[in-house]
Design a protein around this motif. Structure first.
Motif, PDB file in Angstrom:
ATOM      1  N   ALA A   1       0.847  -1.193   0.000  1.00 42.83           N
ATOM      2  CA  ALA A   1       0.000   0.000   0.000  1.00 42.83           C
ATOM      3  C   ALA A   1       0.884   1.244   0.000  1.00 42.83           C
ATOM      4  O   ALA A   1       1.937   1.267   0.633  1.00 42.83           O
ATOM      5  CB  ALA A   1      -0.906   0.018   1.225  1.00 42.83           C
ATOM      6  N   ILE A   2       0.437   2.254  -0.733  1.00 44.47           N
ATOM      7  CA  ILE A   2       1.106   3.555  -0.754  1.00 44.47           C
ATOM      8  C   ILE A   2       0.041   4.596  -0.461  1.00 44.47           C
ATOM      9  O   ILE A   2      -1.007   4.623  -1.106  1.00 44.47           O
ATOM     10  CB  ILE A   2       1.746   3.843  -2.131  1.00 44.47           C
ATOM     11  CG1 ILE A   2       2.744   2.758  -2.495  1.00 44.47           C
ATOM     12  CG2 ILE A   2       2.415   5.216  -2.118  1.00 44.47           C
ATOM     13  CD1 ILE A   2       3.263   2.851  -3.916  1.00 44.47           C
TER      14      ILE A   2
ATOM     15  N   VAL B   1      14.806  -8.459  -3.676  1.00 48.95           N
ATOM     16  CA  VAL B   1      14.950  -7.083  -3.219  1.00 48.95           C
ATOM     17  C   VAL B   1      16.368  -6.642  -3.554  1.00 48.95           C
ATOM     18  O   VAL B   1      17.332  -7.294  -3.150  1.00 48.95           O
ATOM     19  CB  VAL B   1      14.712  -6.974  -1.691  1.00 48.95           C
ATOM     20  CG1 VAL B   1      14.845  -5.533  -1.225  1.00 48.95           C
ATOM     21  CG2 VAL B   1      13.351  -7.549  -1.307  1.00 48.95           C
ATOM     22  N   LEU B   2      16.481  -5.534  -4.300  1.00 48.48           N
ATOM     23  CA  LEU B   2      17.781  -5.020  -4.725  1.00 48.48           C
ATOM     24  C   LEU B   2      17.834  -3.505  -4.603  1.00 48.48           C
ATOM     25  O   LEU B   2      16.799  -2.837  -4.635  1.00 48.48           O
ATOM     26  CB  LEU B   2      18.054  -5.378  -6.193  1.00 48.48           C
ATOM     27  CG  LEU B   2      18.153  -6.841  -6.562  1.00 48.48           C
ATOM     28  CD1 LEU B   2      18.237  -6.991  -8.070  1.00 48.48           C
ATOM     29  CD2 LEU B   2      19.360  -7.468  -5.901  1.00 48.48           C
ATOM     30  N   MET B   3      19.025  -2.981  -4.503  1.00 50.09           N
ATOM     31  CA  MET B   3      19.248  -1.544  -4.563  1.00 50.09           C
ATOM     32  C   MET B   3      19.250  -1.145  -6.034  1.00 50.09           C
ATOM     33  O   MET B   3      19.748  -1.891  -6.888  1.00 50.09           O
ATOM     34  CB  MET B   3      20.596  -1.208  -3.918  1.00 50.09           C
ATOM     35  CG  MET B   3      20.807   0.253  -3.642  1.00 50.09           C
ATOM     36  SD  MET B   3      19.724   0.910  -2.367  1.00 50.09           S
ATOM     37  CE  MET B   3      20.368   0.141  -0.911  1.00 50.09           C
TER      38      MET B   3
ATOM     39  N   VAL C   1      15.371   1.409  -2.934  1.00 42.92           N
ATOM     40  CA  VAL C   1      15.328  -0.040  -2.768  1.00 42.92           C
ATOM     41  C   VAL C   1      14.185  -0.522  -3.648  1.00 42.92           C
ATOM     42  O   VAL C   1      13.089   0.041  -3.619  1.00 42.92           O
ATOM     43  CB  VAL C   1      15.054  -0.440  -1.299  1.00 42.92           C
ATOM     44  CG1 VAL C   1      14.858  -1.935  -1.178  1.00 42.92           C
ATOM     45  CG2 VAL C   1      16.170   0.030  -0.400  1.00 42.92           C
ATOM     46  N   ARG C   2      14.451  -1.543  -4.438  1.00 38.94           N
ATOM     47  CA  ARG C   2      13.433  -2.079  -5.346  1.00 38.94           C
ATOM     48  C   ARG C   2      12.945  -3.439  -4.862  1.00 38.94           C
ATOM     49  O   ARG C   2      13.737  -4.337  -4.610  1.00 38.94           O
ATOM     50  CB  ARG C   2      14.000  -2.235  -6.753  1.00 38.94           C
ATOM     51  CG  ARG C   2      14.334  -0.918  -7.416  1.00 38.94           C
ATOM     52  CD  ARG C   2      14.921  -1.158  -8.795  1.00 38.94           C
ATOM     53  NE  ARG C   2      15.173   0.092  -9.486  1.00 38.94           N
ATOM     54  CZ  ARG C   2      15.742   0.164 -10.682  1.00 38.94           C
ATOM     55  NH1 ARG C   2      16.122  -0.938 -11.306  1.00 38.94           N
ATOM     56  NH2 ARG C   2      15.937   1.343 -11.239  1.00 38.94           N
ATOM     57  N   PHE C   3      11.624  -3.566  -4.752  1.00 34.12           N
ATOM     58  CA  PHE C   3      10.966  -4.825  -4.422  1.00 34.12           C
ATOM     59  C   PHE C   3      10.413  -5.369  -5.740  1.00 34.12           C
ATOM     60  O   PHE C   3       9.401  -4.882  -6.237  1.00 34.12           O
ATOM     61  CB  PHE C   3       9.830  -4.608  -3.420  1.00 34.12           C
ATOM     62  CG  PHE C   3      10.296  -4.164  -2.072  1.00 34.12           C
ATOM     63  CD1 PHE C   3      10.508  -5.081  -1.060  1.00 34.12           C
ATOM     64  CD2 PHE C   3      10.522  -2.818  -1.799  1.00 34.12           C
ATOM     65  CE1 PHE C   3      10.929  -4.684   0.195  1.00 34.12           C
ATOM     66  CE2 PHE C   3      10.947  -2.405  -0.549  1.00 34.12           C
ATOM     67  CZ  PHE C   3      11.157  -3.339   0.455  1.00 34.12           C
ATOM     68  N   TYR C   4      11.091  -6.362  -6.320  1.00 35.46           N
ATOM     69  CA  TYR C   4      10.709  -6.885  -7.636  1.00 35.46           C
ATOM     70  C   TYR C   4       9.608  -7.936  -7.537  1.00 35.46           C
ATOM     71  O   TYR C   4       9.681  -8.846  -6.728  1.00 35.46           O
ATOM     72  CB  TYR C   4      11.923  -7.523  -8.320  1.00 35.46           C
ATOM     73  CG  TYR C   4      12.858  -6.521  -8.945  1.00 35.46           C
ATOM     74  CD1 TYR C   4      12.718  -6.147 -10.275  1.00 35.46           C
ATOM     75  CD2 TYR C   4      13.880  -5.944  -8.207  1.00 35.46           C
ATOM     76  CE1 TYR C   4      13.579  -5.225 -10.856  1.00 35.46           C
ATOM     77  CE2 TYR C   4      14.749  -5.020  -8.774  1.00 35.46           C
ATOM     78  CZ  TYR C   4      14.593  -4.672 -10.103  1.00 35.46           C
ATOM     79  OH  TYR C   4      15.444  -3.762 -10.667  1.00 35.46           O
ATOM     80  N   PHE C   5       8.602  -7.799  -8.447  1.00 36.61           N
ATOM     81  CA  PHE C   5       7.522  -8.777  -8.572  1.00 36.61           C
ATOM     82  C   PHE C   5       7.832  -9.752  -9.696  1.00 36.61           C
ATOM     83  O   PHE C   5       7.364 -10.874  -9.707  1.00 36.61           O
ATOM     84  CB  PHE C   5       6.199  -8.094  -8.868  1.00 36.61           C
ATOM     85  CG  PHE C   5       5.939  -6.892  -7.987  1.00 36.61           C
ATOM     86  CD1 PHE C   5       6.018  -6.989  -6.613  1.00 36.61           C
ATOM     87  CD2 PHE C   5       5.651  -5.660  -8.532  1.00 36.61           C
ATOM     88  CE1 PHE C   5       5.794  -5.896  -5.805  1.00 36.61           C
ATOM     89  CE2 PHE C   5       5.427  -4.560  -7.731  1.00 36.61           C
ATOM     90  CZ  PHE C   5       5.499  -4.675  -6.366  1.00 36.61           C
ATOM     91  N   ASP C   6       8.587  -9.293 -10.665  1.00 36.66           N
ATOM     92  CA  ASP C   6       9.102 -10.120 -11.752  1.00 36.66           C
ATOM     93  C   ASP C   6      10.344  -9.411 -12.284  1.00 36.66           C
ATOM     94  O   ASP C   6      10.831  -8.463 -11.667  1.00 36.66           O
ATOM     95  CB  ASP C   6       8.046 -10.385 -12.844  1.00 36.66           C
ATOM     96  CG  ASP C   6       7.561  -9.136 -13.556  1.00 36.66           C
ATOM     97  OD1 ASP C   6       8.345  -8.163 -13.724  1.00 36.66           O
ATOM     98  OD2 ASP C   6       6.386  -9.119 -13.976  1.00 36.66           O
TER      99      ASP C   6
ATOM    100  N   LEU D   1       8.381  -2.194  -6.990  1.00 33.70           N
ATOM    101  CA  LEU D   1       8.043  -1.038  -6.171  1.00 33.70           C
ATOM    102  C   LEU D   1       9.362  -0.452  -5.701  1.00 33.70           C
ATOM    103  O   LEU D   1      10.200  -1.169  -5.164  1.00 33.70           O
ATOM    104  CB  LEU D   1       7.214  -1.469  -4.955  1.00 33.70           C
ATOM    105  CG  LEU D   1       7.037  -0.405  -3.860  1.00 33.70           C
ATOM    106  CD1 LEU D   1       6.144   0.723  -4.359  1.00 33.70           C
ATOM    107  CD2 LEU D   1       6.474  -1.032  -2.597  1.00 33.70           C
ATOM    108  N   ALA D   2       9.554   0.857  -5.925  1.00 35.00           N
ATOM    109  CA  ALA D   2      10.792   1.523  -5.508  1.00 35.00           C
ATOM    110  C   ALA D   2      10.505   2.428  -4.314  1.00 35.00           C
ATOM    111  O   ALA D   2       9.613   3.267  -4.367  1.00 35.00           O
ATOM    112  CB  ALA D   2      11.360   2.339  -6.658  1.00 35.00           C
ATOM    113  N   VAL D   3      11.265   2.237  -3.249  1.00 35.27           N
ATOM    114  CA  VAL D   3      11.134   3.042  -2.037  1.00 35.27           C
ATOM    115  C   VAL D   3      12.443   3.817  -1.852  1.00 35.27           C
ATOM    116  O   VAL D   3      13.518   3.211  -1.830  1.00 35.27           O
ATOM    117  CB  VAL D   3      10.867   2.155  -0.804  1.00 35.27           C
ATOM    118  CG1 VAL D   3      10.753   3.001   0.452  1.00 35.27           C
ATOM    119  CG2 VAL D   3       9.612   1.310  -1.001  1.00 35.27           C
TER     120      VAL D   3
END
Length: 91
Positions: A20-21, A40-42, A49-54, A59-61
């Motif tokens: 959620a955002i 999860v990668l920088m 920080v990137r949370f990859y779904f594929d 999602l980039a935080v």
């Protein structure tokens, strides 16, 4: 809240999560979604920080965000944009 430690975020890899955002004023927001975090990668320039779904979707935080939460939930607040991010593990 404290600065991000990428190593600690690896616990989300392979997890089914609810994302959620929200904005600071409670204005319009996208509905929360359920996804599986693949890894999860920088980002290359070290700003997010990137949370990859594929392979291509993530999602980039911002790393400048204030991070907090629990073992099963990440909360992040970016003062620059006024956005709050929530990544919560689902069972």
């Amino acid at each position: 809240m404290e600065p991000i430690k990428l190593k600690e975020l690896k616990r989300f890899e392979g997890a089914d999560v609810e994302l959620a955002i929200t904005d600071k004023e409670g204005g319009e927001q996208a509905p929360s979604i359920r996804k599986t975090i693949k890894y999860v990668l920088m980002c290359p320039d070290g700003t997010h920080v990137r949370f990859y779904f594929d392979k291509n979707k993530f999602l980039a935080v911002p790393v400048s965000s204030e991070f907090g939460g629990t073992e099963e939930e990440l909360m992040a607040y970016d003062a620059v944009s006024g956005l709050s991010y929530s990544v919560k593990m689902k069972r």
